[in-house]
Design an enzyme around this catalytic site. Sequence first.
Site, PDB file in Angstrom:
ATOM      1  N   GLY A  35      61.555  73.160  30.735  1.00 22.33           N
ATOM      2  CA  GLY A  35      61.081  72.440  29.547  1.00 22.33           C
ATOM      3  C   GLY A  35      59.669  71.901  29.619  1.00 22.33           C
ATOM      4  O   GLY A  35      59.026  71.687  28.601  1.00 22.33           O
TER       5      GLY A  35
ATOM      6  N   PHE B 109      68.099  65.188  18.574  1.00 20.35           N
ATOM      7  CA  PHE B 109      67.733  66.398  19.312  1.00 20.35           C
ATOM      8  C   PHE B 109      66.430  66.975  18.771  1.00 20.35           C
ATOM      9  O   PHE B 109      66.233  67.071  17.563  1.00 20.35           O
ATOM     10  CB  PHE B 109      68.864  67.428  19.213  1.00 20.35           C
ATOM     11  CG  PHE B 109      68.692  68.552  20.174  1.00 20.35           C
ATOM     12  CD1 PHE B 109      69.112  68.426  21.482  1.00 20.35           C
ATOM     13  CD2 PHE B 109      68.068  69.733  19.779  1.00 20.35           C
ATOM     14  CE1 PHE B 109      68.932  69.464  22.390  1.00 20.35           C
ATOM     15  CE2 PHE B 109      67.879  70.774  20.677  1.00 20.35           C
ATOM     16  CZ  PHE B 109      68.309  70.625  21.988  1.00 20.35           C
ATOM     17  N   VAL B 110      65.547  67.355  19.698  1.00 23.76           N
ATOM     18  CA  VAL B 110      64.253  67.927  19.291  1.00 23.76           C
ATOM     19  C   VAL B 110      64.033  69.279  19.969  1.00 23.76           C
ATOM     20  O   VAL B 110      64.664  69.575  20.995  1.00 23.76           O
ATOM     21  CB  VAL B 110      63.085  66.977  19.658  1.00 23.76           C
ATOM     22  CG1 VAL B 110      63.090  65.734  18.788  1.00 23.76           C
ATOM     23  CG2 VAL B 110      63.105  66.603  21.137  1.00 23.76           C
TER      24      VAL B 110
ATOM     25  N   ARG C 232      61.071  77.322  22.424  1.00 15.38           N
ATOM     26  CA  ARG C 232      60.088  76.818  23.397  1.00 15.38           C
ATOM     27  C   ARG C 232      58.654  77.179  23.017  1.00 15.38           C
ATOM     28  O   ARG C 232      57.718  76.506  23.408  1.00 15.38           O
ATOM     29  CB  ARG C 232      60.366  77.394  24.795  1.00 15.38           C
ATOM     30  CG  ARG C 232      61.669  76.943  25.416  1.00 15.38           C
ATOM     31  CD  ARG C 232      61.674  77.294  26.903  1.00 15.38           C
ATOM     32  NE  ARG C 232      63.004  77.266  27.481  1.00 15.38           N
ATOM     33  CZ  ARG C 232      63.612  76.185  27.949  1.00 15.38           C
ATOM     34  NH1 ARG C 232      63.014  75.010  27.861  1.00 15.38           N
ATOM     35  NH2 ARG C 232      64.809  76.253  28.483  1.00 15.38           N
TER      36      ARG C 232
ATOM     37  N   ASP D 113      66.357  61.876  28.466  1.00 14.30           N
ATOM     38  CA  ASP D 113      67.352  61.679  27.413  1.00 14.30           C
ATOM     39  C   ASP D 113      68.385  60.687  27.963  1.00 14.30           C
ATOM     40  O   ASP D 113      68.178  59.481  27.898  1.00 14.30           O
ATOM     41  CB  ASP D 113      67.945  63.062  27.088  1.00 14.30           C
ATOM     42  CG  ASP D 113      68.936  63.053  25.965  1.00 14.30           C
ATOM     43  OD1 ASP D 113      68.749  62.286  25.014  1.00 14.30           O
ATOM     44  OD2 ASP D 113      69.916  63.823  26.017  1.00 14.30           O
TER      45      ASP D 113
ATOM     46  N   GLU E 182      58.067  65.765  33.557  1.00 14.97           N
ATOM     47  CA  GLU E 182      59.338  66.175  32.946  1.00 14.97           C
ATOM     48  C   GLU E 182      59.164  66.231  31.427  1.00 14.97           C
ATOM     49  O   GLU E 182      58.348  65.497  30.856  1.00 14.97           O
ATOM     50  CB  GLU E 182      60.391  65.150  33.401  1.00 14.97           C
ATOM     51  CG  GLU E 182      61.786  65.290  32.900  1.00 14.97           C
ATOM     52  CD  GLU E 182      62.510  66.572  33.227  1.00 14.97           C
ATOM     53  OE1 GLU E 182      62.015  67.649  32.870  1.00 14.97           O
ATOM     54  OE2 GLU E 182      63.630  66.499  33.773  1.00 14.97           O
ATOM     55  N   ASP E 183      59.905  67.128  30.776  1.00 15.89           N
ATOM     56  CA  ASP E 183      59.764  67.230  29.326  1.00 15.89           C
ATOM     57  C   ASP E 183      60.290  65.999  28.605  1.00 15.89           C
ATOM     58  O   ASP E 183      59.626  65.434  27.744  1.00 15.89           O
ATOM     59  CB  ASP E 183      60.464  68.517  28.804  1.00 15.89           C
ATOM     60  CG  ASP E 183      61.925  68.631  29.226  1.00 15.89           C
ATOM     61  OD1 ASP E 183      62.420  67.771  29.992  1.00 15.89           O
ATOM     62  OD2 ASP E 183      62.596  69.594  28.792  1.00 15.89           O
TER      63      ASP E 183
ATOM     64  N   LYS F  35      63.657  59.046  25.213  1.00 17.04           N
ATOM     65  CA  LYS F  35      64.603  58.575  24.190  1.00 17.04           C
ATOM     66  C   LYS F  35      65.332  57.361  24.760  1.00 17.04           C
ATOM     67  O   LYS F  35      66.454  57.508  25.286  1.00 17.04           O
ATOM     68  CB  LYS F  35      65.665  59.654  23.911  1.00 17.04           C
ATOM     69  CG  LYS F  35      65.199  60.873  23.150  1.00 17.04           C
ATOM     70  CD  LYS F  35      66.435  61.737  22.877  1.00 17.04           C
ATOM     71  CE  LYS F  35      66.129  63.105  22.392  1.00 17.04           C
ATOM     72  NZ  LYS F  35      67.311  63.989  22.407  1.00 17.04           N
TER      73      LYS F  35
HETATM   74  P1  IMP Z   1      68.811  64.034  30.731  1.00 14.24           P
HETATM   75  O1  IMP Z   1      69.908  63.761  29.729  1.00 14.24           O
HETATM   76  O2  IMP Z   1      67.782  62.914  30.720  1.00 14.24           O
HETATM   77  O3  IMP Z   1      69.362  64.277  32.099  1.00 14.24           O
HETATM   78  O4  IMP Z   1      68.075  65.343  30.225  1.00 14.24           O
HETATM   79  C1  IMP Z   1      68.194  66.550  30.911  1.00 14.24           C
HETATM   80  C2  IMP Z   1      67.438  67.673  30.238  1.00 14.24           C
HETATM   81  O5  IMP Z   1      68.082  67.996  29.015  1.00 14.24           O
HETATM   82  C3  IMP Z   1      65.992  67.407  29.860  1.00 14.24           C
HETATM   83  O6  IMP Z   1      65.085  67.586  30.931  1.00 14.24           O
HETATM   84  C4  IMP Z   1      65.791  68.475  28.788  1.00 14.24           C
HETATM   85  O7  IMP Z   1      65.447  69.718  29.364  1.00 14.24           O
HETATM   86  C5  IMP Z   1      67.151  68.546  28.126  1.00 14.24           C
HETATM   87  N1  IMP Z   1      67.125  67.772  26.864  1.00 14.24           N
HETATM   88  C6  IMP Z   1      67.507  66.503  26.666  1.00 14.24           C
HETATM   89  N2  IMP Z   1      67.322  66.125  25.372  1.00 14.24           N
HETATM   90  C7  IMP Z   1      66.792  67.219  24.751  1.00 14.24           C
HETATM   91  C8  IMP Z   1      66.358  67.472  23.385  1.00 14.24           C
HETATM   92  O8  IMP Z   1      66.391  66.624  22.469  1.00 14.24           O
HETATM   93  N3  IMP Z   1      65.874  68.723  23.150  1.00 14.24           N
HETATM   94  C9  IMP Z   1      65.789  69.705  24.104  1.00 14.24           C
HETATM   95  N4  IMP Z   1      66.185  69.496  25.370  1.00 14.24           N
HETATM   96  C10 IMP Z   1      66.671  68.267  25.698  1.00 14.24           C
END
Ligand code: IMP
Length: 178
Positions: A48, A155-156, A168, A106, A102-103, A134
């Site tokens: 990402g 979600f984005v 992407r 979440d 990191e992208d 977020k």
């Molecule tokens: P986490 O929930 O913080 O562990 O997020 C893990 C991964 O889920 C992130 O690094 C993203 O690659 C993916 N992700 C989380 N939220 C989104 C979203 O809104 N769009 C696209 N990918 C997401």
Amino acid sequence: MSAIKVHDKLFVPFIAEETILNKVKELARKLNKDYEGKRPLFIAVLNGSFMFASDLFKEITVEPEICFIRLASYKGTQSTGHVITAVGLDVDIKDRHVVIIEDIVDTGKTLHTYLPQLLNQQPASLKIAVLLHKPEAQTHPVKVDYACMTISNKFVLGYGLDYDGLGRNIREIYQLSE
Ligand code: IMP
């Protein structure tokens, strides 16, 4: 910019390319100031973060290094629970000033689970830089040191982020329509 359909879902324009690039430059200016005189090691988390890492890295002037990892997640035994391993970390991070790129944070689960492994390797410092944060979705404690933008819990996709493999390549960020 108008709404787009990706797989079965409708996404609406959310953050324009110009805004994204300005925010990335603003973050680079902060990092250039905070890491003056140091040689930071950026660890970009694929997939990402590839566009974000690329645009950010171009603006860094403090002699940075970069490497790319993938975080693979699997269910461990009952005692180990959720396990995350990094693929591709081939640099010794001991005594290095590390910045994770990191992208999006979440729930925070991925980084929360992975960071202790990096800390075990005794970097001089370890900071987290994300394109998007977020806070309302976060259920696991992770200190986000640098965030280009804070967004609501929706979600984005676009600018490196995908929905089930697609989106992407889009230059702007879109948000899931209601
Ligand atoms: P986490 O929930 O913080 O562990 O997020 C893990 C991964 O889920 C992130 O690094 C993203 O690659 C993916 N992700 C989380 N939220 C989104 C979203 O809104 N769009 C696209 N990918 C997401």
